[in-house]
Motif scaffolding. Sequence first.
Motif, PDB file in Angstrom:
ATOM      1  N   PHE A  36      60.178  51.314  55.303  1.00 36.31           N
ATOM      2  CA  PHE A  36      59.033  51.692  54.475  1.00 36.31           C
ATOM      3  C   PHE A  36      59.371  51.606  52.992  1.00 36.31           C
ATOM      4  O   PHE A  36      58.585  51.080  52.185  1.00 36.31           O
ATOM      5  CB  PHE A  36      58.585  53.108  54.833  1.00 36.31           C
ATOM      6  N   VAL A  37      60.537  52.110  52.610  1.00 39.32           N
ATOM      7  CA  VAL A  37      60.933  52.055  51.198  1.00 39.32           C
ATOM      8  C   VAL A  37      61.098  50.611  50.740  1.00 39.32           C
ATOM      9  O   VAL A  37      60.645  50.239  49.645  1.00 39.32           O
ATOM     10  CB  VAL A  37      62.231  52.853  50.973  1.00 39.32           C
ATOM     11  N   LEU A  38      61.724  49.777  51.557  1.00 44.11           N
ATOM     12  CA  LEU A  38      61.905  48.382  51.164  1.00 44.11           C
ATOM     13  C   LEU A  38      60.575  47.652  51.063  1.00 44.11           C
ATOM     14  O   LEU A  38      60.445  46.699  50.283  1.00 44.11           O
ATOM     15  CB  LEU A  38      62.815  47.673  52.170  1.00 44.11           C
ATOM     16  N   ALA A  39      59.579  48.097  51.820  1.00 43.92           N
ATOM     17  CA  ALA A  39      58.276  47.431  51.793  1.00 43.92           C
ATOM     18  C   ALA A  39      57.427  47.843  50.602  1.00 43.92           C
ATOM     19  O   ALA A  39      56.601  47.041  50.131  1.00 43.92           O
ATOM     20  CB  ALA A  39      57.521  47.729  53.089  1.00 43.92           C
ATOM     21  N   TRP A  40      57.622  49.083  50.081  1.00 46.89           N
ATOM     22  CA  TRP A  40      56.705  49.591  49.067  1.00 46.89           C
ATOM     23  C   TRP A  40      57.354  50.266  47.867  1.00 46.89           C
ATOM     24  O   TRP A  40      56.689  50.450  46.843  1.00 46.89           O
ATOM     25  CB  TRP A  40      55.733  50.606  49.708  1.00 46.89           C
ATOM     26  N   HIS A  41      58.609  50.653  47.950  1.00 42.29           N
ATOM     27  CA  HIS A  41      59.149  51.546  46.932  1.00 42.29           C
ATOM     28  C   HIS A  41      60.491  51.085  46.373  1.00 42.29           C
ATOM     29  O   HIS A  41      61.466  51.840  46.334  1.00 42.29           O
ATOM     30  CB  HIS A  41      59.284  52.965  47.500  1.00 42.29           C
ATOM     31  N   THR A  42      60.549  49.841  45.922  1.00 39.83           N
ATOM     32  CA  THR A  42      61.719  49.362  45.201  1.00 39.83           C
ATOM     33  C   THR A  42      61.326  49.107  43.750  1.00 39.83           C
ATOM     34  O   THR A  42      60.135  49.070  43.408  1.00 39.83           O
ATOM     35  CB  THR A  42      62.276  48.064  45.818  1.00 39.83           C
ATOM     36  N   TYR A  43      62.315  48.911  42.903  1.00 38.53           N
ATOM     37  CA  TYR A  43      61.986  48.645  41.500  1.00 38.53           C
ATOM     38  C   TYR A  43      61.357  47.271  41.311  1.00 38.53           C
ATOM     39  O   TYR A  43      60.696  47.031  40.299  1.00 38.53           O
ATOM     40  CB  TYR A  43      63.225  48.842  40.623  1.00 38.53           C
ATOM     41  N   ARG A  44      61.503  46.387  42.277  1.00 46.48           N
ATOM     42  CA  ARG A  44      60.744  45.127  42.238  1.00 46.48           C
ATOM     43  C   ARG A  44      59.254  45.424  42.337  1.00 46.48           C
ATOM     44  O   ARG A  44      58.445  44.807  41.635  1.00 46.48           O
ATOM     45  CB  ARG A  44      61.188  44.207  43.383  1.00 46.48           C
ATOM     46  N   HIS A  45      58.889  46.355  43.215  1.00 43.97           N
ATOM     47  CA  HIS A  45      57.482  46.730  43.323  1.00 43.97           C
ATOM     48  C   HIS A  45      56.989  47.381  42.028  1.00 43.97           C
ATOM     49  O   HIS A  45      55.851  47.125  41.602  1.00 43.97           O
ATOM     50  CB  HIS A  45      57.289  47.699  44.483  1.00 43.97           C
ATOM     51  N   ARG A  46      57.819  48.189  41.402  1.00 44.27           N
ATOM     52  CA  ARG A  46      57.394  48.837  40.165  1.00 44.27           C
ATOM     53  C   ARG A  46      57.188  47.807  39.041  1.00 44.27           C
ATOM     54  O   ARG A  46      56.245  47.890  38.266  1.00 44.27           O
ATOM     55  CB  ARG A  46      58.432  49.882  39.734  1.00 44.27           C
ATOM     56  N   LEU A  47      58.089  46.829  38.958  1.00 38.17           N
ATOM     57  CA  LEU A  47      57.936  45.788  37.944  1.00 38.17           C
ATOM     58  C   LEU A  47      56.694  44.955  38.220  1.00 38.17           C
ATOM     59  O   LEU A  47      55.955  44.593  37.293  1.00 38.17           O
ATOM     60  CB  LEU A  47      59.182  44.895  37.925  1.00 38.17           C
ATOM     61  N   SER A  48      56.427  44.655  39.481  1.00 42.00           N
ATOM     62  CA  SER A  48      55.223  43.905  39.832  1.00 42.00           C
ATOM     63  C   SER A  48      53.975  44.655  39.405  1.00 42.00           C
ATOM     64  O   SER A  48      53.008  44.064  38.906  1.00 42.00           O
ATOM     65  CB  SER A  48      55.205  43.646  41.342  1.00 42.00           C
ATOM     66  N   CYS A  49      53.997  45.980  39.595  1.00 40.41           N
ATOM     67  CA  CYS A  49      52.874  46.797  39.154  1.00 40.41           C
ATOM     68  C   CYS A  49      52.660  46.677  37.651  1.00 40.41           C
ATOM     69  O   CYS A  49      51.542  46.470  37.174  1.00 40.41           O
ATOM     70  CB  CYS A  49      53.113  48.251  39.549  1.00 40.41           C
ATOM     71  N   LEU A  50      53.743  46.787  36.891  1.00 38.39           N
ATOM     72  CA  LEU A  50      53.634  46.694  35.434  1.00 38.39           C
ATOM     73  C   LEU A  50      53.122  45.322  34.997  1.00 38.39           C
ATOM     74  O   LEU A  50      52.281  45.208  34.099  1.00 38.39           O
ATOM     75  CB  LEU A  50      54.984  46.968  34.786  1.00 38.39           C
ATOM     76  N   LEU A  51      53.623  44.272  35.612  1.00 33.46           N
ATOM     77  CA  LEU A  51      53.179  42.925  35.248  1.00 33.46           C
ATOM     78  C   LEU A  51      51.696  42.746  35.553  1.00 33.46           C
ATOM     79  O   LEU A  51      50.961  42.108  34.789  1.00 33.46           O
ATOM     80  CB  LEU A  51      54.010  41.882  35.986  1.00 33.46           C
ATOM     81  N   GLY A  52      51.253  43.320  36.684  1.00 27.84           N
ATOM     82  CA  GLY A  52      49.837  43.232  37.009  1.00 27.84           C
ATOM     83  C   GLY A  52      48.967  43.947  35.995  1.00 27.84           C
ATOM     84  O   GLY A  52      47.906  43.452  35.609  1.00 27.84           O
ATOM     85  N   VAL A  53      49.425  45.087  35.532  1.00 27.36           N
ATOM     86  CA  VAL A  53      48.670  45.832  34.530  1.00 27.36           C
ATOM     87  C   VAL A  53      48.658  45.090  33.197  1.00 27.36           C
ATOM     88  O   VAL A  53      47.619  44.962  32.531  1.00 27.36           O
ATOM     89  CB  VAL A  53      49.274  47.243  34.350  1.00 27.36           C
ATOM     90  N   LEU A  54      49.811  44.563  32.805  1.00 24.78           N
ATOM     91  CA  LEU A  54      49.934  43.925  31.502  1.00 24.78           C
ATOM     92  C   LEU A  54      49.160  42.622  31.408  1.00 24.78           C
ATOM     93  O   LEU A  54      48.509  42.343  30.386  1.00 24.78           O
ATOM     94  CB  LEU A  54      51.410  43.663  31.196  1.00 24.78           C
ATOM     95  N   TYR A  55      49.218  41.804  32.457  1.00 22.00           N
ATOM     96  CA  TYR A  55      48.719  40.433  32.336  1.00 22.00           C
ATOM     97  C   TYR A  55      47.487  40.137  33.181  1.00 22.00           C
ATOM     98  O   TYR A  55      46.779  39.168  32.916  1.00 22.00           O
ATOM     99  CB  TYR A  55      49.830  39.449  32.696  1.00 22.00           C
ATOM    100  N   ASP A  56      47.219  40.972  34.194  1.00 23.09           N
ATOM    101  CA  ASP A  56      46.042  40.717  35.040  1.00 23.09           C
ATOM    102  C   ASP A  56      45.035  41.838  34.959  1.00 23.09           C
ATOM    103  O   ASP A  56      43.940  41.733  35.525  1.00 23.09           O
ATOM    104  CB  ASP A  56      46.478  40.529  36.502  1.00 23.09           C
TER     105      ASP A  56
END
Length: 245
Positions: free
Chosen positions: A217-237
């Motif tokens: 579950f953590v590897l699917a949703w709660h890694t820092y890759r997921h957090r960076l993806s969230c930030l990129l989505g907010v910043l650019y999309d």
Amino acid sequence: IPTVWHTIEDPNSFEPYFAQAAGFDVIATTDGTLRPAYREAYPRAKVVWLPLAAQPTVHQPAHLEDSPADFVAVANWYENPSRLEGVRTVFEPLVDAGFSLALFCYPSHRWPEKFDRGWRGATNYLESGRCYPAGRIALGLNNQSRGTTMTSMRTFEALSCGKPLLAAASDAYGPLGFERDKEMVWSDSPEETLRLARGLLEDPKEAARMAGRGRAFVLAWHTYRHRLSCLLGVLYDGVDPGPLP
């Protein structure tokens, strides 16, 4: 260049820190319940919930030591009310019942004597994953537990290391997607702690299955890759996916 401000201090210390967020394009808080306060103070910023997470290259499963303790914890000693509630609920009943504990913390944040007997030395954010083979079951604490969506980084790290996790109850677990008795277990009372602890120790196969579900579950949703993806989505999309879909 878009700018991002992120803090893990605001659930307990909002007032001293929130002024630092002035002028940033994105304000990221580990406690989603604080988003309205930031939006009121900084209406031009995008405010997102960005929880802590695991780093799988650092937090990986490892074989148990030859003579592991019953329980292992990576936790400094703090005396805020939520922290002490967790100590009374989880740590104290286990130590008083005679279970063994391997404890890692900074030398400057050593625990009271009856817990400190299990001290194994200091660790840091790059080495915390190496501590978990010292015990069969990982214990979890939080610096905040009620009315918050923030949980300790150890929640994610211990599970990423493939450890069965017994933690003090927190209102954050549900919003983060954790299901009780599925990816981890948490306790609301000393009596429940002892029941859960004995169950995990007496049925290591089920404990291992729970640990496997927690790691997946953590590897699917709660890694820092997921957090960076969230930030990129907010910043650019302009999209705020949050920690879960």
